[in-house]
Design a protein around this motif. Structure first.
Motif, short mmCIF file in Angstrom:
data_model
loop_
_atom_site.label_atom_id
_atom_site.label_comp_id
_atom_site.label_asym_id
_atom_site.label_seq_id
_atom_site.Cartn_x
_atom_site.Cartn_y
_atom_site.Cartn_z
N PHE A 69 27.31 -17.98 32.83
CA PHE A 69 27.65 -18.01 34.09
C PHE A 69 26.57 -17.15 35.01
CE2 PHE A 69 30.55 -16.45 37.83
CZ PHE A 69 30.68 -17.92 38.41
N ALA B 296 34.01 -12.83 38.15
CA ALA B 296 34.52 -13.73 37.30
C ALA B 296 35.26 -13.38 36.15
CB ALA B 296 33.28 -14.53 36.65
N PHE B 297 34.81 -12.00 35.70
CA PHE B 297 35.40 -11.55 34.52
C PHE B 297 37.04 -11.25 34.62
CE2 PHE B 297 37.02 -7.36 32.68
CZ PHE B 297 36.88 -8.17 31.31
N GLY C 6 22.17 -13.11 49.19
CA GLY C 6 22.63 -14.10 48.24
C GLY C 6 22.75 -13.79 47.06
N VAL C 7 21.48 -12.98 46.41
CA VAL C 7 21.31 -12.65 45.15
C VAL C 7 22.56 -11.47 44.62
CG1 VAL C 7 19.81 -11.49 43.57
CG2 VAL C 7 18.97 -13.04 44.95
N ALA D 78 37.20 -17.69 41.37
CA ALA D 78 36.03 -17.07 41.02
C ALA D 78 34.63 -17.96 41.56
CB ALA D 78 35.94 -17.40 39.48
N GLY D 79 34.91 -19.24 42.02
CA GLY D 79 33.98 -19.98 42.41
C GLY D 79 33.05 -20.82 41.35
N VAL D 80 33.96 -21.50 40.64
CA VAL D 80 33.44 -22.27 39.51
C VAL D 80 33.75 -23.74 39.54
CG1 VAL D 80 33.59 -22.84 36.84
CG2 VAL D 80 33.66 -20.37 37.59
N ILE E 188 26.55 -18.71 50.91
CA ILE E 188 25.29 -18.14 50.20
C ILE E 188 24.16 -19.15 51.06
CG2 ILE E 188 24.05 -18.23 48.18
CD1 ILE E 188 26.43 -17.62 46.58
N PHE F 230 34.02 -22.98 44.43
CA PHE F 230 32.52 -23.09 44.63
C PHE F 230 31.98 -23.40 45.71
CE2 PHE F 230 29.08 -26.10 43.53
CZ PHE F 230 28.01 -24.96 43.39
N VAL G 243 25.80 -13.46 44.37
CA VAL G 243 26.07 -13.97 42.89
C VAL G 243 26.08 -12.89 41.88
CG1 VAL G 243 24.92 -16.00 43.66
CG2 VAL G 243 23.53 -14.36 42.81
N ILE G 244 25.57 -11.86 42.05
CA ILE G 244 25.76 -10.64 40.93
C ILE G 244 27.26 -10.17 40.93
CG2 ILE G 244 24.98 -8.63 40.28
CD1 ILE G 244 22.28 -8.91 41.39
N VAL H 30 21.05 -19.66 43.69
CA VAL H 30 20.35 -19.26 44.84
C VAL H 30 18.99 -20.01 44.73
CG1 VAL H 30 19.31 -17.04 45.84
CG2 VAL H 30 21.54 -17.18 44.47
N SER I 64 29.75 -11.90 42.05
CA SER I 64 30.63 -12.99 41.72
C SER I 64 30.72 -13.07 40.36
CB SER I 64 30.42 -14.27 42.51
OG SER I 64 29.05 -14.79 42.03
N ILE I 65 29.66 -12.93 39.46
CA ILE I 65 29.77 -12.69 37.89
C ILE I 65 30.78 -11.56 37.47
CG2 ILE I 65 28.42 -12.48 35.74
CD1 ILE I 65 25.84 -12.94 37.59
N LEU J 102 30.62 -15.69 30.40
CA LEU J 102 29.83 -14.63 31.43
C LEU J 102 28.41 -14.84 31.17
CD1 LEU J 102 32.31 -11.46 31.44
CD2 LEU J 102 32.13 -13.28 33.04
N LEU K 5 29.06 -21.84 47.68
CA LEU K 5 27.60 -22.29 48.17
C LEU K 5 27.32 -22.49 49.50
CD1 LEU K 5 25.45 -24.39 47.02
CD2 LEU K 5 27.11 -26.06 47.57
#
Lengths: 482, 504
Positions: free
Chosen positions: B173, A422-423, A411-412, A384-386, A399, A392, A415-416, B181, A418-419, B170, A396
């Protein structure tokens, strides 16, 4: 035409692996089923030996041999070592799985070893043909591996699908290569690159045409959207031990393949392939992460997560900077390490007649074996990249490469997604830690000695590399920039 | 004597390693786990005291600095240091962790070693975050603490814990990845991840606004500000007592700290442009959330909403600075607002911790958080009632308690800005009195409501100690806030001077 005897020394690891693979193949034919551990031991020893040879030959200089069709440079040293280590862990995890199902055959390891040889050739290929041959050696071994559990119809179906689509991709690749050869008049990566810098404007269209086929073939092999359809079916259908193999080390080789073809060969056309990779990146991130949410099989979930990871990998490469390539390399090594651990956990939980490949098979793992639940937790958070896990830093780095190339929006986007990603990783953690174990699988579980040690090392490596990421990052920067 | 000791590293790694040791040694022995966990927490607290006593008051320089190369490829260093803003927050963290460990003594029965380990690891991570001078290091600690908190709420929480903890993870996060970024973008511009270099970086207006919004997402979710506050009531209600205390007392402060460390100094012009938005959101938190708190029937939820309202004061104080400056040119008033916000953060750390502990005390006895299940508790638990009333008063901002100081300073600053802002901010005094005292009336006073309440036993020595400790600090800060202000003064003046300069 005069013939020179090529310098064999830089290719000694390849020759060693080839020789050993042939030797083990013959030896295995004479071994009774009860002595398969000899095959296993020899294969692992071959990997260790190859690692020693590669380390012995390692150095900052770039050596070309076999009429410039074979290259040994820092990147090949580092990537080969990564392939050996990953394959070593993969074979180690596979053994108990195969033994429990009475398919502990020498073919598995020998095919695996040939696949490793194919990867090594892909990593060191400096000629379109060498690269293609390496890829085919890997692919053919992988098809056979997927079909290797022949009593299992799902595996056979997966192998069929894998073979047909893989052959199609190889065809596309050859077609693209022939276009490039036609325009530049050479198969040599370096010559192609220099021809491209001075290429006539008029050649641009056929070159881009050829490039499209190369990119499509690479996307096929790596499983980037929209060429990803085979990934979930093959990962899910293949025996877990084989999934473990094809999901890990070949990605490292595919990265090298991409580097040799696109970056070293087609480097002057960066502007053209950058756009293509951006599209593949965004689609892979989106489709991989979103569809993974809907999966109930953990193998399929990992398959979609792999697709998303390929998106991140492309992000590093498309930046077109040394730092970006190094980031992508870091990413792929980290991915292989983490994925090996993730599939290794499925092997650990499975038994004969019970594949443990459904999400709820992990229910209550924290109660059944807290230590390995913790290891799995580390692996999942790394995917998940935490922080503080190494995943992570991989995110990093890529990105940062994209932002450095002026692609802040990418990059944005990354990350969106990757959220969203994460779920589904969190959901597995939730299942392991917050849910009660299922009734039929509630007793404590303990893996066998070697598997336990290897999984623990694998999981802790994800944490330790996360606390001290500097070394591996420096290694990848060294590999790219020399 | 201690000046060249790596105190900050010790404060970070002692609880983390101690946490794992507690887990290893106490997995099957709860008694060992409790004793070991408490020893580690107390040792960390004691080790943090030199920060307070050896802190140099008159300077805004980073103190107790430590530097080591960490990721040379990205020029990232393991760089620690504290100033007047972070030092009090670190002390708050070490103190509250002791409280949390003691509070878990009897109330956590399931897997106590894991619980204490999670709390101690979290302590180390939070201290690391407050002490980090490198943005990547900050981010690593900032994110890493989500993992233990996720587990704490998910394993030891209430009935809807899974929903609450995934929402918590979430949300936070989501907020923080955009900050990542922004940090990377600034690294590309400045070639360094050092936060001080970010402060010095010249950034254009569009970029500043985008960066500000990225930071805003990260920190507004943490604080939390309206309208991204909805995770907090869920997380608070479902979390075990210790988790609620850590959340309210420290985690929420991370958002406030982030505004002071990142948003204000890195994007002063964007902050100045968007200050109206921030002030409006803060006032909504103060007024609207205050009203929402009034109608809660669950005690924890009521305190959670009260936390949001109080944290609204913090952000109000911070962003009033720009408003005051642009209207009056008076930087004195500006630093009053920021200092007020800081005092409010520390004070809320004590008060909210105490309020959640108080609910925990009741919950341990009756296993209910519903206000309707209580009534007339004063008859059976007089000591508890006395403490509860004290903290309720502190929560409403009664003079003499720490709650008063921060609120008073912020309202004072608000008067310098605009009468109507001050007017709206001051409604909190009425609203907070409304929901808190009404809570007291329904829970504490009146006749004994039912036989459960009739059977309550008063606080034991352990609970008494915890309440007494927090009461001491609440009153101390209330009557004598000068030492705290003195510690923060130089840093805040420096910050105010920094944000007075346009970066355009």
């Amino acid at each position: 035409m005069n013939f020179e005897i090529p310098a064999f020394l830089p290719a000694v690891p390849e020759m060693f692996v080839l020789g050993m693979a042939c030797f083990i193949l013959i030896l295995d034919a004479f071994l009774p089923d009860s002595r398969r551990d000899i095959t296993y031991g020899l294969v692992q020893a071959t990997l260790a030996g190859a690692a020693v040879l590669t380390l012995w030959l390692a150095g900052p200089e770039v050596v070309l041999t076999f009429s410039d069709s074979f290259i040994k440079d820092p990147m090949s040293d580092v990537l080969k070592l990564a392939v050996y280590v990953t394959s070593f862990f993969v074979f180690l995890y596979s053994r108990p799985y195969l033994m429990a199902r009475d398919i502990h055959k020498g073919e598995f390891y020998i095919l695996g070893l040939f696949a490793v040889l194919g990867m090594m050739i892909m990593i060191s290929g400096h000629n379109l043909l060498t690269l293609y041959l390496g890829l085919e050696l890997l692919s053919l071994s992988s098809y056979a591996l997927v079909a290797f559990w022949r009593d299992n119809t799902r595996a056979s179906e997966a192998a069929m699908k894998y073979f047909v689509l893989g052959a199609l991709a190889s065809g596309l690749l050859l077609y693209g290569m022939s276009m490039i050869y036609g325009m530049t008049g050479s198969l040599d990566i370096a010559v192609i690159a220099s021809e491209l810098t001075t290429a006539d404007e008029a050649l641009n269209v056929p070159l881009v045409f050829g490039l499209v086929f190369l990119v499509v073939a690479i996307a096929f092999k790596l499983g980037a959207v929209p060429f990803h359809m085979w990934v979930p079916d093959v990962y899910d259908g293949a025996p877990t031990a084989v999934t473990l193999f094809i999901a890990t080390a070949p990605k490292i080789a595919a990265f090298a393949f991409l580097m040799r073809l696109l970056v070293e060969g087609m480097g002057p056309m960066h502007a053209d392939w950058q756009g293509m990779l951006i599209i593949l990146t965004v689609l892979s991130l989106a489709v991989g992460n979103v569809i993974a949410i809907a999966q109930t099989s953990i193998k399929r979930m990992f398959a979609y997560s792999t697709i998303a990871h390929v998106g991140f990998l492309f992000m590093g490469i498309l930046a077109g900077t040394d730092s970006g390539y190094a980031s992508a390399m870091f990413y792929v090594i980290v991915y292989a390490l983490t994925a090996a651990g993730g599939f290794g956990m499925i092997v650990f939980l499975s038994r004969r007649g019970y594949e443990a490949d459904r999400l709820d098979d992990f229910a209550g793992l924290a109660k059944r074996n807290p230590w390995f639940a913790f290891i799995m937790l580390l692996l999942l958070f790394s995917m998940a990249g935490v922080p503080p896990t190494v995943g992570f830093y991989a995110k990093l780095a890529v990105i940062q490469a994209a932002v450095g190339a002026g692609l802040v929006w990418l990059g944005v986007v990354a990350v969106i997604f990757s959220i969203i990603g994460a779920f589904y990783y969190l959901r597995v953690v939730k299942i392991m830690f917050f849910d009660e174990p299922k009734e039929e699988a509630s007793e404590p579980v303990q893996p066998s000695g070697a598997l336990a040690t290897a999984l623990s090392i694998n999981g802790l490596a994800v944490l330790l590399l996360g606390i001290f990421p500097g070394l591996l990052l420096s290694v990848t920067h060294y590999a790219i920039a020399g | 004597m201690f000046a060249d000791w790596p105190i900050l590293s010790l404060l970070i790694w002692l609880p983390i390693l101690g946490g794992f040791l507690t887990l290893a040694a106490g997995r099957d022995a709860p008694v060992v786990a409790r004793r070991l966990g408490l020893s580690v927490a107390v040792a960390t607290f004691v080790a943090s005291l030199p920060l307070w006593f050896m802190f140099e008051r008159g300077t805004a320089e980073m103190q107790f600095q430590e530097v080591a190369s960490w990721i040379p490829a990205f020029n990232v260093n393991y760089h620690l240091g504290v100033d007047g803003i972070s030092m009090p927050l670190i002390l708050l963290t070490t103190l509250i962790t002791v409280v949390v460990v003691i509070a878990a003594w009897e109330s956590v029965k399931d897997r106590i070693a894991y619980y204490l380990a999670a709390m101690l690891v979290m302590e180390g991570l939070m201290i690391g975050m407050f002490a980090a001078m490198d943005a990547v290091l900050f981010y690593v600690f900032f994110e890493a603490m989500l993992i233990p908190m996720f587990l704490v709420i998910g394993i030891w929480g209430g009935p809807r814990r899974v929903y609450a903890t995934i929402k918590f993870f979430l949300y936070t996060f989501l907020g923080s990845v955009f900050m990542l970024v922004a940090l990377i973008w600034m690294y590309i511009q400045s070639g360094s991840f050092l936060i001080q270099d970010f402060h010095a970086l010249q950034i254009g207006m569009t970029a500043q606004i985008l960066i500000f919004l990225a930071f805003f997402l990260a920190f507004a979710v943490k604080i939390p500000m309206f309208p991204v506050h909805t995770w907090l009531p869920d997380a608070h209600v479902e979390a075990p007592t210790g988790g609620s205390v850590i959340l309210a007392a420290i985690m929420l402060k991370i958002g406030g700290y982030g505004f002071l460390r990142f948003s204000l100094p890195i994007t002063p012009d964007a902050s100045a442009v968007l200050d109206t938005l921030m002030i409006v959101l803060s006032l909504i938190a103060v007024v609207y959330i205050g009203v929402v708190a009034l109608i809660q029937s669950d005690m924890k939820k009521l305190i959670a909403y009260s936390s949001i309202a109080h944290m609204g004061f913090v952000t109000l104080g911070f962003f009033l600075a720009f408003y005051i400056y642009s209207n009056t040119g008076d930087w004195q008033g500006a630093s009053l607002g920021i200092a007020g916000g800081m005092v409010q953060m520390i004070s809320h750390g004590f008060i909210s911790a105490a309020m959640f502990l108080a609910v925990g005390v009741l919950y341990d006895r009756l296993h209910s958080r519903q206000i309707a299940d209580y009534g007339g508790v004063v008859n059976t638990m007089p000591w508890f009632a006395a403490f509860f009333v004290l903290f309720a008063m502190a929560n409403t901002g009664l003079p003499g308690t720490s709650g008063f100081v921060g609120e008073f300073m912020v309202i004072l600053a608000a008067f310098k800005a605009d009468f109507w802002i001050a007017f709206l901010a001051a409604t909190t005094l009425i609203l907070a009195a409304g929901y808190t005292l009404w809570l007291v009336k329904r829970v504490i006073f009146g006749t004994v409501a039912n036989e459960n309440v009739a059977g309550l036993s008063d606080m034991n020595r352990r609970e008494f100690f915890l309440m007494g400790l927090l009461a001491f600090f609440t009153l101390l800060l209330g009557v004598w806030p000068a030492p705290l202000l003195e510690v923060m003064n130089a840093t805040i003046d420096n910050l105010v001077a920094h944000i007075a300069h346009s970066k355009l």
